[in-house]
Design an enzyme around this catalytic site. Sequence first.
Site, short mmCIF file in Angstrom:
data_model
loop_
_atom_site.label_atom_id
_atom_site.label_comp_id
_atom_site.label_asym_id
_atom_site.label_seq_id
_atom_site.Cartn_x
_atom_site.Cartn_y
_atom_site.Cartn_z
N GLY A 590 31.32 -52.90 -0.75
CA GLY A 590 31.86 -52.39 -2.00
C GLY A 590 30.85 -52.53 -3.11
CG PHE A 594 28.54 -58.36 -12.69
CD1 PHE A 594 27.84 -58.12 -13.86
CD2 PHE A 594 29.83 -58.83 -12.77
CE1 PHE A 594 28.42 -58.35 -15.08
CE2 PHE A 594 30.41 -59.07 -13.99
CZ PHE A 594 29.71 -58.84 -15.15
CE LYS A 611 29.61 -60.92 -7.52
NZ LYS A 611 30.68 -61.75 -8.12
CG ASP A 712 41.04 -60.88 -12.96
OD1 ASP A 712 42.11 -60.30 -13.25
OD2 ASP A 712 40.01 -60.27 -12.64
#
Length: 938
Positions: A590, A594, A611, A712
Site C-alpha cells: 500500500g 509518508f 514501511k 486514531d
Amino acid sequence: MGERKIPFSPSLLIISSFFFIFLRLFPSAVADDAAIMKKLAANLKSTPTDWTGSDPCSWTGIKCDNSNRVTAINLASKSLSGTLTPDLNQLTQLQTLALQNNGIGGSLPTLANLTNLQEVYLDNNNFTSIPSTFFTGLTNLQNLSISQNINLEPWLIPASLADSSSLVYFYASNANAVGTIVDIFGSFPNLQSLRLSYNNLTGSLPKSFAGSGIRNLWLNNQVLGLSGPIDVIGTMTQLSQVWLHQNAFTGSIPDLSNCTTLFDLQLRGNQFTGVIPSSLMSLSHLVNVSLDNNNFQGPYPSFGTGVLVTLGTTNNFCNSKPGPCAPQVTTLLAIAGDLGYPMNLATSWGGNDPCQGWTFITCDAQKNVTIVNFAKQHFTGTISPYFANLTSLKSLLLNDNNLSGPIPATLTSLIQLQTLDVSNNNLSGLVPVFPAGVTLKLTGNKFLGSNSTSGGGGGGSPESSPGSRSPTGNNNSTSGGAKSSHGRSGLIAGVVVAAVIFMGVVAFVICYAKKRKQKTGLVPLPQNEKEMGKNGAVGPSNGYGGFGSELQSQSSDTSEVQVFDGGNVAISIQVLREVTNNFSEENILGRGGFGVVYKGVLHDGTQIAVKRMECAAMGTKGMNEFQAEIAVLTKVRHRHLVALLGFCVNGNERLLVYEYMPQGTLGEHLFDCNANGYPPLTWKQRVTIALDVARGVEYLHGLAQQSFIHRDLKPSNILIGDDMRAKVSDFGLVKNAPDGKFSIETRLAGTFGYLAPEYAATGRVTTKVDVYAYGVVLMELITGRKALDETMPDDRTHLVTWFRRVLINKDNIGKAIDPSLDPDDETFEYICKVAELAGHCTAREPSQRPDMGHAVNILAPLVEQWKPSSHHEGDGYGIDLHLSLPQVLEQWQSEGTSTTVGGDSFYNRSIMSHGNTQSSIPPQPSSFGDTFKSTDGR
Ligand SMILES: *[C@@H]1O[C@H](CO)[C@@H](O)[C@H](O)[C@H]1NC(C)=O
Ligand SMILES: *[C@@H]1O[C@H](CO)[C@@H](O)[C@H](O)[C@H]1NC(C)=O
Ligand SMILES: *[C@@H]1O[C@H](CO)[C@@H](O)[C@H](O)[C@H]1NC(C)=O
Ligand SMILES: *[C@@H]1O[C@H](CO)[C@@H](O)[C@H](O)[C@H]1NC(C)=O
C-alpha cells in the site's frame, strides 16, 4: 490594655494628635465598634432589616459583651452580597466571625492581631483575595474555614498561621491555595482536621505532620499534584481519614501499623509503587481503601471482609488473586524495594514471571534470571542482599547510578557470578571477597574500601574472566539445558549474555534469510560471546548495521549503532532490499502519506511488512513520527498490538519493519468483504476481535510501561491474523501521556467519525478519546456500517448519532444489526450487551465513558461463552505475552524455527507481520484509511 486609658487623660494638642493616630491603629472605644459595624452594614447588601438602628448590639446575628464590644458576627446563609469593611480587625473583642454560605465578594480584610478570635467561617462565598497578613497573630484561633471560594486569587498558606497554636480545624478546600504546605504543623498540638482538597498545592508532605494530632487529612485533587513519598503518614498515629487521591505522590505505602484508628485511606490516582504492606491490610478499623490508578506491585492484596477496596487495572500485581508471588518475583521486588521501588520497574515488572518481558532482566531457558542490568538508571537506594537469592545470576550491572551503602557480602555466594559492575555510584564500606574469576568493576566509588582480593579488580576486561575455572562446572548443573541446546547448534558456546540476546533478534531475522531452515532454531551468531560482550555490536559485514543494547552502552563507545532505550533492532538496507525483491512494485502492500509499505519474504517464507519513507517527503513531522513510532513501539509489546521488529536508517530514508498480518484490516472484512473475497465476519469473530482490541488498548492505556493514547483507533488500524484474532496497529499518532496526568492538549489528529466531541472541540486528549473511538468501532461491528457514510440519508450519515438514537429503545436494535449476522435469541442478547457498551463508550461526557478495562470485563465473558478453552486469555492482563525482544529470541530458540501454526505464541508462526503502518494525518477525512491489502494467499 494600659493604652486604652490614654485617650481619656488630659494632654497637649500634639499628643492628642498622636493618640488620634494611635487610636486608628488600636481602637478600643465602644464608639469605634459601632462605627465599624455601621460601615459593615453599608458595605454588605441584603443585611437583616434591623441592621439600621444605632446600637449594633441589638442587630440580628451580633453579640456583644458587657462593655458593648462586639464579640460575634453570625450571618451564615443570609443571602448576603457586597463586600466586607477593611477595618474589621478593629473589632478587637471579636471571637466569632461566621459569614459562610453567602455571596460576599471583594477582598477579605486582614484579621491580623484579633487575639480573641476563635472561629472564622468564610466558606462558600465569592471573596477575591486574601491579604498576606490575614492569619497573623490570631493566637486564639481554633476553627477556620475558607473553603469553596473559587474566585480567590492564588494565595499561599502563610507561615504566620503558626501563631494560631490552638488550631483545631483548618479548612481551605477549593480555594485556589498554591505553593507548598508550610512546615508548621509542630505548632498545632490540637489540630484535628486539615482539609486542603482541590487546590494547586505542590511539593511534598511537610515533615512536621509527624506526631501531629491530625485525624482527618484531605489533600486530594491538587491540580499539578502534591508529590514525593508519604512516609510521614505512618507516624501520624491519630489518623482516621486520609484522602491523598489524585495527586502525584510517589514511593510506596509506609508501614501503617501505628495508625490503628485509620478507617478510610484514599490513594488512587497517584504514582505509588511497591508492595501493599501487610500492616495496611491488617488495620482493624479500615473500611474504605482506594489503590487504583497507581503502579503497585507484588502480591494481590487481601483485605478483610467488609473492607471496600478499589484496585483498578493499572497496578501490576503478580497474580489476579491473593497469594504469594513466584520466588524470583519476590526476590526482584525486594531488590526493587531497596531502590525505593522506582517507577520504571513498577510499570514494566508485572505478572508472575520475570522472564516474560521484565525490563533489565534476562533469563536462561530454564527461566532462571541470569542477568540484571540496572546500568545508568538514576537509581538511588542500596544494593539488596537478596540478589543472592538469584542463584543463576551471572552478570549484575549496577554501574552509573547513585547507589549508596555497602556491597552486600551475600553476593559472594553467587556461584555463577562472572561480572559485577558497581562503578560510578556512591558505595561505601569494604568490598567483600569474591571468588577469583569474578570480574569486579568498582571504580568511581569514592568511599568504597579497597580490601578486595578478587582477581578481577576494577576495570577488568570482560573477556578475561568468565568460565575459566570451577564455576564452569556449576554452569553445567544449573543452566545445562540452555547450554546444551546452544551446543547443539555449534554456534554459540557458553552462557547467554544480554548482548547475545538483543543481537539475536536481528540475527534471527537475518540468519533466517541466510541460513535457511536450521533444525536447531538457534541464532547463528558469527562471533563468540566474549567478543560481543566486549564490542556489543556486530560489524556491518554481518549483514546488519548493529543494534542498541544496554550492555553495550556501558562498555562500548566505538559502535555506530543508534541506541534507543528499548533495545530495538537496526536492520541493514541490504537485507531489506533482499527480502523485498529490491523494493519491487509487486511487493507493494500500500501507499500512504509518508511512503510505501512493502511486503518482505525471508528465505524460509517468513513474511514481514516494511514501511519505507523518504525524509524529504516526510518533512519534520514525518521524522517526528518516525522517532515517535520507534520510541513507542519498542516500549509496547502485547499480543494484541502489532509489533515493530526493527528499523533502518539509510541516508534520507527511514524504514520500519513490522510483523505481517496476513488477513488485512478489520475494515476490509467489515465493509468490503465481498470485494476482498472474505466471508462476512460471524458474531463470534466480531466480539472476539472487539475483545482483542479492548485488551490491546487497555494495555496501551495502563499496562504498558507508560500510558499511551492511540488517538486514531479505527477499523483500518485493526489488523487481522490468520487465526482471525486482531491487533491494533499504527502508533504513529500515539502520544505519550505525561506522567500521572492523562490529559494533554494537542494538535488534532485522528479521523472524523471517530473523534470524541471534546477532542474535536478542544484538542484535549485523554484515554477517553480512545474509549470513544472504540465505541464507534463496536457500533461498526454491530451494524456493519462505517462511522461516516455519505451515501446514507442525512440522519444516518454519522453512525454514532444514529446508533445512539437506536439505543433508546431496545426493540430498534434488531433492525440496526448487520443483516449478515441474523442472530438467534441468545446471540441477540449478547449483541444488545455490546450495543449498550458501545453507547456507554460514546457518552458525550468523557467522565461518563468507562475505562477500557470495563470493556474487557464486559466482553470477556461473551467471548469465553464460545471459547471456554482459551486458556491463554485467562489472565486478563495480557502480560504473559508482553515479551521483550530478548524473550522473543528466547522463545524462538526454544521453539525452533518451525513455521507451523499452533501454540500460544504469536511469534511462533509468521514472525513478522505487516502493519497497516501508514499514519493518518490531521483532518483530511478522505485520505484516511490507508490500508494495505494482503497479497498473500489465505
Ligand atoms: C510504632 O510505634 C512504636 C512505639 O512508639 C515505635 O517503636 C515504632 O517504631 C512505630 N512503628 C512505626 C512503623 O513507625
Ligand atoms: C466508603 O466508600 C463508599 C463509596 O465511595 C461510600 O459510600 C461510603 O460512605 C464510604 N464509607 C466510609 C466509612 O467512608
Ligand atoms: C531469599 O532466600 C531465602 C532462603 O531461601 C528465603 O528464606 C527468603 O525468603 C528469600 N527472600 C527473598 C526476598 O526472596
Ligand atoms: C555519598 O555517600 C557519603 C557517605 O557514604 C555521603 O556523605 C555523601 O553525601 C554521598 N554523596 C552523594 C552525592 O550522595
